[in-house]
Design a protein around this motif. Structure first.
Motif, mmCIF file in Angstrom:
data_model
loop_
_atom_site.group_PDB
_atom_site.id
_atom_site.type_symbol
_atom_site.label_atom_id
_atom_site.label_comp_id
_atom_site.label_asym_id
_atom_site.label_seq_id
_atom_site.Cartn_x
_atom_site.Cartn_y
_atom_site.Cartn_z
ATOM 1 N N ARG A 1 0.840 -1.193 0.000
ATOM 2 C CA ARG A 1 0.000 0.000 0.000
ATOM 3 C C ARG A 1 0.880 1.250 0.000
ATOM 4 O O ARG A 1 0.619 2.202 -0.738
ATOM 5 N N SER A 2 1.921 1.248 0.830
ATOM 6 C CA SER A 2 2.837 2.390 0.876
ATOM 7 C C SER A 2 3.600 2.545 -0.430
ATOM 8 O O SER A 2 3.871 3.672 -0.871
ATOM 9 N N SER B 1 1.247 4.169 -2.782
ATOM 10 C CA SER B 1 1.043 5.552 -2.360
ATOM 11 C C SER B 1 2.217 6.432 -2.782
ATOM 12 O O SER B 1 2.029 7.546 -3.277
ATOM 13 N N ASN B 2 3.454 5.937 -2.597
ATOM 14 C CA ASN B 2 4.633 6.718 -2.963
ATOM 15 C C ASN B 2 4.744 6.917 -4.474
ATOM 16 O O ASN B 2 4.982 8.031 -4.951
ATOM 17 N N ILE C 1 2.259 9.472 -5.857
ATOM 18 C CA ILE C 1 2.121 10.765 -5.172
ATOM 19 C C ILE C 1 2.198 11.948 -6.142
ATOM 20 O O ILE C 1 1.599 13.002 -5.906
ATOM 21 N N ARG D 1 -4.170 4.898 -6.509
ATOM 22 C CA ARG D 1 -3.920 5.822 -5.390
ATOM 23 C C ARG D 1 -5.154 5.925 -4.502
ATOM 24 O O ARG D 1 -5.031 5.974 -3.265
ATOM 25 N N SER E 1 -5.255 2.849 -2.294
ATOM 26 C CA SER E 1 -4.276 2.892 -1.202
ATOM 27 C C SER E 1 -4.660 3.926 -0.143
ATOM 28 O O SER E 1 -4.435 3.720 1.051
ATOM 29 N N ALA E 2 -5.267 5.027 -0.574
ATOM 30 C CA ALA E 2 -5.630 6.099 0.363
ATOM 31 C C ALA E 2 -6.795 5.705 1.252
ATOM 32 O O ALA E 2 -6.904 6.162 2.400
#
Length: 329
Positions: free
Chosen positions: A199-200, A203-204, A207, A280, A283-284
């Motif tokens: 997930r991170s 997200s990265n 971004i 995104r 993941s958010a």
């Protein structure tokens, strides 16, 4: 039609035994090219070696690749040797361990099924019977290449090289959208290889996605060629609606009617941008939707992110537009 990869040998009896064993093991395969990795000594017998293979397989082309003195193979030569779509057979019977190890590695990375090794039970002689004097073993293909690549950080090196090619040193240190896009990709790639919080990773990597979307929308409004196209084909590019929807409409129209390859490169990223936006969002809102992002999805997101930058780099004007917005912010 198939290609045989083997290592040269000054013992011609062994060469003939290998050719005989291949013919016995793969009678249905038509070998039309033999790639022989030769040492300085075996290269002197290249004509004798190829005639043995022709005896068993008929007319074929010989391609010789000279080994380094330590038995290693130049990386570029190894890549070029395997970069074809023909069926492949790899024989590991001859040569030094370093040579056969490199060929075994290459065969597995290329996902080749036919990897063989000659096991002698007696010394090579004029008459050899399979099962009594020798065995020709089909080696098991490694079925976890992707996992091994991740453990060894093989892919990490590839991704880092791609980032170095796509972003200059000054661009990697710049501010604004460029900094966000580059550091997001960098952190996402590092996270992918250092843990399992996908997930991170997503997200990265994503971004900077909205910054690319908004920059692209602003670029289409500012670029005179794009404005002329929009006027001619009735495409409205404004900021008062969903930007992805606007970009999608523009892209579909430009793919159908446009000619400028640099703008076509930008039109080709709209679906990728839309997909990254969805990832995104997933993941958010993980705590609400409970969707677990997988390793494969994280890798797909990384690949899409890099592919978007590759397309953008085709259009120097848009790339400069993004950099300029960073300097002005």
């Amino acid at each position: 039609m198939a290609v045989l990869y083997t290592v040269g040998n000054i013992n011609l009896q062994t060469v003939e035994l290998v050719a005989k064993a291949i013919k016995e093991s793969e009678p249905q395969i038509m070998i039309r090219r033999v790639v022989i990795f030769d040492s300085a000594e075996s290269e002197k017998l290249q004509n004798e070696q190829i005639e043995i293979y022709r005896k068993y397989f008929g007319s074929l082309v010989r391609e010789g690749i000279r080994l380094n003195d330590d038995g290693s193979i130049d990386t570029q030569l190894l890549f070029e040797a395997f970069s074809n779509k023909e069926e492949k057979i790899v024989d590991l019977s001859n040569g030094q361990k370093v040579t056969s190890s490199l060929l075994f590695m290459a065969a597995n990375l290329c996902q080749i099924d036919r990897i063989y090794y000659l096991m002698l039970r007696t010394a090579p002689a004029e008459t050899m019977i399979r099962g009594r004097d020798y065995d020709y073993v089909k080696m098991k293909k490694i079925d976890c290449v992707n996992k091994l690549a991740k453990i060894s950080c093989f892919d990490l090196i590839y991704y880092n090289d791609e980032l170095q090619k796509l972003f200059s040193e000054s661009e990697r240190r710049s501010g604004g959208p460029m900094k966000v896009i580059y550091e997001g990709l960098l952190n996402g790639i590092r996270g992918f290889f250092s843990g399992n919080d996908y997930r991170s990773v997503v997200s990265n990597v994503t971004i900077g996605n909205e910054k690319i979307i908004n920059s692209l929308l602003a670029f289409l409004q500012a670029d005179e060629r794009c404005r002329r196209f929009c006027r001619k084909y009735g495409v409205t590019v404004t900021a008062d609606r969903d930007p992805v929807g606007i970009l999608t409409f523009f892209s579909r129209s430009y793919v159908k009617n446009g000619k400028d390859k640099k703008i076509l490169a930008l039109a080709g990223i709209t679906n990728l941008l839309a997909s990254l936006r969805e990832y995104r969002n997933i993941s958010a809102h993980y705590s609400e939707n409970g969707i677990e992002l997988t390793e494969d999805e994280a890798r797909i997101v990384i690949n899409m992110g890099i592919e978007i930058i590759k397309h953008i780099r085709v259009n120097e004007d848009f790339w400069e537009f993004i950099k300029k917005s960073g300097r002005e912010s």
